[in-house]
Design an enzyme around this catalytic site. Structure first.
Site, PDB file in Angstrom:
ATOM      1  N   PRO A 112       2.499   2.680  12.463  1.00  0.00           N
ATOM      2  CA  PRO A 112       3.126   3.961  12.826  1.00  0.00           C
ATOM      3  C   PRO A 112       2.814   4.378  14.269  1.00  0.00           C
ATOM      4  O   PRO A 112       1.696   4.195  14.746  1.00  0.00           O
ATOM      5  CB  PRO A 112       2.525   4.948  11.819  1.00  0.00           C
ATOM      6  CG  PRO A 112       2.118   4.104  10.658  1.00  0.00           C
ATOM      7  CD  PRO A 112       1.685   2.796  11.244  1.00  0.00           C
ATOM      8  N   TYR A 135       0.841  -1.203   0.000  1.00  0.00           N
ATOM      9  CA  TYR A 135       0.000   0.000   0.000  1.00  0.00           C
ATOM     10  C   TYR A 135       0.878   1.256   0.000  1.00  0.00           C
ATOM     11  O   TYR A 135       0.714   2.131  -0.853  1.00  0.00           O
ATOM     12  CB  TYR A 135      -0.889  -0.026   1.234  1.00  0.00           C
ATOM     13  CG  TYR A 135      -1.919   1.074   1.281  1.00  0.00           C
ATOM     14  CD1 TYR A 135      -3.033   1.050   0.435  1.00  0.00           C
ATOM     15  CD2 TYR A 135      -1.800   2.128   2.176  1.00  0.00           C
ATOM     16  CE1 TYR A 135      -3.989   2.062   0.490  1.00  0.00           C
ATOM     17  CE2 TYR A 135      -2.758   3.137   2.233  1.00  0.00           C
ATOM     18  CZ  TYR A 135      -3.849   3.098   1.392  1.00  0.00           C
ATOM     19  OH  TYR A 135      -4.800   4.098   1.449  1.00  0.00           O
ATOM     20  N   THR A 172      -0.553   7.372  18.379  1.00  0.00           N
ATOM     21  CA  THR A 172      -1.524   8.439  18.115  1.00  0.00           C
ATOM     22  C   THR A 172      -1.963   8.445  16.653  1.00  0.00           C
ATOM     23  O   THR A 172      -1.274   7.940  15.775  1.00  0.00           O
ATOM     24  CB  THR A 172      -0.925   9.835  18.427  1.00  0.00           C
ATOM     25  OG1 THR A 172       0.129  10.085  17.497  1.00  0.00           O
ATOM     26  CG2 THR A 172      -0.417   9.920  19.847  1.00  0.00           C
ATOM     27  N   PHE A 203     -14.008  -0.002  17.296  1.00  0.00           N
ATOM     28  CA  PHE A 203     -14.350   0.461  18.648  1.00  0.00           C
ATOM     29  C   PHE A 203     -15.849   0.739  18.782  1.00  0.00           C
ATOM     30  O   PHE A 203     -16.463   0.402  19.799  1.00  0.00           O
ATOM     31  CB  PHE A 203     -13.548   1.721  19.012  1.00  0.00           C
ATOM     32  CG  PHE A 203     -12.090   1.465  19.331  1.00  0.00           C
ATOM     33  CD1 PHE A 203     -11.536   0.189  19.237  1.00  0.00           C
ATOM     34  CD2 PHE A 203     -11.253   2.510  19.739  1.00  0.00           C
ATOM     35  CE1 PHE A 203     -10.184  -0.045  19.517  1.00  0.00           C
ATOM     36  CE2 PHE A 203      -9.907   2.281  20.037  1.00  0.00           C
ATOM     37  CZ  PHE A 203      -9.374   1.016  19.925  1.00  0.00           C
TER      38      PHE A 203
HETATM   39  N1  UDP Z   1      -6.083  -0.301  16.224  1.00  0.00           N
HETATM   40  C1  UDP Z   1      -6.439  -0.758  17.483  1.00  0.00           C
HETATM   41  N2  UDP Z   1      -7.499  -1.605  17.597  1.00  0.00           N
HETATM   42  C2  UDP Z   1      -8.255  -1.985  16.540  1.00  0.00           C
HETATM   43  C3  UDP Z   1      -7.912  -1.512  15.239  1.00  0.00           C
HETATM   44  C4  UDP Z   1      -6.810  -0.676  15.131  1.00  0.00           C
HETATM   45  O1  UDP Z   1      -5.799  -0.427  18.496  1.00  0.00           O
HETATM   46  O2  UDP Z   1      -9.226  -2.746  16.735  1.00  0.00           O
HETATM   47  C5  UDP Z   1      -4.933   0.625  16.110  1.00  0.00           C
HETATM   48  C6  UDP Z   1      -3.937   0.290  15.006  1.00  0.00           C
HETATM   49  O3  UDP Z   1      -2.961  -0.623  15.480  1.00  0.00           O
HETATM   50  C7  UDP Z   1      -3.362   1.664  14.705  1.00  0.00           C
HETATM   51  C8  UDP Z   1      -4.547   2.613  14.911  1.00  0.00           C
HETATM   52  O4  UDP Z   1      -5.464   1.903  15.758  1.00  0.00           O
HETATM   53  O5  UDP Z   1      -2.354   2.002  15.611  1.00  0.00           O
HETATM   54  C9  UDP Z   1      -5.234   3.016  13.634  1.00  0.00           C
HETATM   55  O6  UDP Z   1      -5.523   1.848  12.908  1.00  0.00           O
HETATM   56  P1  UDP Z   1      -6.336   1.875  11.537  1.00  0.00           P
HETATM   57  O7  UDP Z   1      -6.233   0.512  10.943  1.00  0.00           O
HETATM   58  O8  UDP Z   1      -7.702   2.420  11.761  1.00  0.00           O
HETATM   59  O9  UDP Z   1      -5.573   2.948  10.634  1.00  0.00           O
HETATM   60  P2  UDP Z   1      -4.025   3.116  10.192  1.00  0.00           P
HETATM   61  O10 UDP Z   1      -3.148   2.212  10.989  1.00  0.00           O
HETATM   62  O11 UDP Z   1      -4.019   2.815   8.746  1.00  0.00           O
HETATM   63  O12 UDP Z   1      -3.768   4.539  10.518  1.00  0.00           O
END
Ligand code: UDP
Length: 311
Positions: free
Chosen positions: A274, A145, A210, A191
């Site tokens: 990240p 990606y 964050t 969530f």
């Molecule tokens: N995340 C989490 N629980 C979940 C899904 C995601 O703690 O059920 C965390 C994930 O590890 C990341 C953040 O939330 O640190 C955002 O994840 P998402 O997949 O929404 O977006 P991206 O990582 O692409 O920013």
């Protein structure tokens, strides 16, 4: 105007179709329905200005009607989906992007690429300005990606330099809102669903990482402003909400707003996740006169309402 939106049956795409239809444009919505869904666009199908075409941008696409603008949003965007078939993800961002650039060129149409904050990888600079070149693991599981989207940006600028095409590159940061797919695995959708069902809230890692979340309506405004900006403005321009908070804070907010009794449980952090992310949106403010208006609580309330209705 005649406007083609690839990925038009997706979360962001369907909101964009809806908005542009209210502005009386004719919309051609292209989607292979891999992560997009007819449920997102059913309410638009009776509009005579809306036409859905099931098509994968990896295959060449031709259309008889004139096109004025192309929004290229087609690509699975959540980690579980873009990693399911990583080679296909890279193809969408290279072969697919070349197909769409070729199409726009043939029609002399302006084209906007939905790029992403993932081009910055796990950033060492905070917040991230557009001239930061990023910290991407090019052999990791997110590379299909991240590097795919970086290649797409390179292709856009090559077509711009070689053929003088009018291009726009928007780097979209985390976005949330109504119509997010339940099974997307994204943090906001997970969530809210977990809270509404009274299941455990799954925090990956410590929850101290964050993100900064932008409400969908604001993001759509930004994309339209970017597309219609003066031709010298190519981007890349960050579009996102600079209001940054921890994932744990997000979980607490969602629990609070849903009145749920859900408990937090901690799971392993996915590889290359990240640690922090926040857009520097000075360029969007200066060149587009855009900044997000809807704050987290208001955006979450609207999103929770939509999830309740769909459950
Ligand atoms: N995340 C989490 N629980 C979940 C899904 C995601 O703690 O059920 C965390 C994930 O590890 C990341 C953040 O939330 O640190 C955002 O994840 P998402 O997949 O929404 O977006 P991206 O990582 O692409 O920013």
């Amino acid at each position: 105007m005649n406007i083609l939106i690839t990925g038009g049956a997706g979360f962001i795409g369907s909101h964009l179709c809806e908005r542009l239809l209210t502005e009386k444009h004719k919309i051609f919505c292209l989607d292979n329905l891999f992560t997009g869904s007819k449920d997102n666009i059913n309410h638009l199908e009776n509009n005579p200005n809306f036409k859905f075409i099931e098509h994968d941008i990896i295959e060449p696409f031709f259309i008889d009607q004139d096109l004025d603008q192309v929004y290229n949003l087609a690509c699975p965007a959540s980690p579980i989906h873009y990693q399911e078939n990583p080679v296909r993800t890279i193809k969408a961002n290279t072969i697919g992007v070349i197909n769409m650039l070729g199409l726009a060129r043939k029609h002399n149409a302006r084209i906007l690429q939905a790029s992403t904050s993932e081009v910055y990888g796990d950033p060492e600079i905070h917040p991230q300005p557009e001239d930061y070149r990023g910290n991407v693991n090019q052999i990791g599981p997110r590379a299909c990606y991240d590097e795919g989207k970086r290649a797409a940006e390179a292709l856009f600028f090559d077509y711009h330099r070689m053929h003088g095409m009018e291009i726009k590159v928007a780097r979209i940061f985390n976005t949330y809102g109504s119509r997010m797919a339940f099974e997307d695995g994204r943090v906001v959708s997970n969530f809210i669903l977990q809270s509404l069902k009274g299941e455990n809230i799954t925090i990956y890692g410590s929850g101290e990482q964050t993100r900064s979340f932008c409400y969908i309506d604001n993001l759509v405004d930004g994309l339209i402003k970017m597309m219609n900006s003066p031709k010298e403005i190519t981007g890349p321009i960050n579009l996102g909400n600079p209001n940054e908070f921890t994932i744990k804070h997000l979980a607490e907010r969602v629990i609070n707003l849903t009145g749920s009794k859900a408990k937090l449980v901690y799971k392993d952090l996915p590889q290359d996740d990240p640690q922090k992310r926040q857009p520097d949106i000075n360029k969007a403010k200066e060149f587009l006169g855009w900044s997000p208006k809807i704050d987290l609580v208001e955006g979450l309330e609207k999103t929770i309402e939509d999830f309740k209705n769909r459950l």
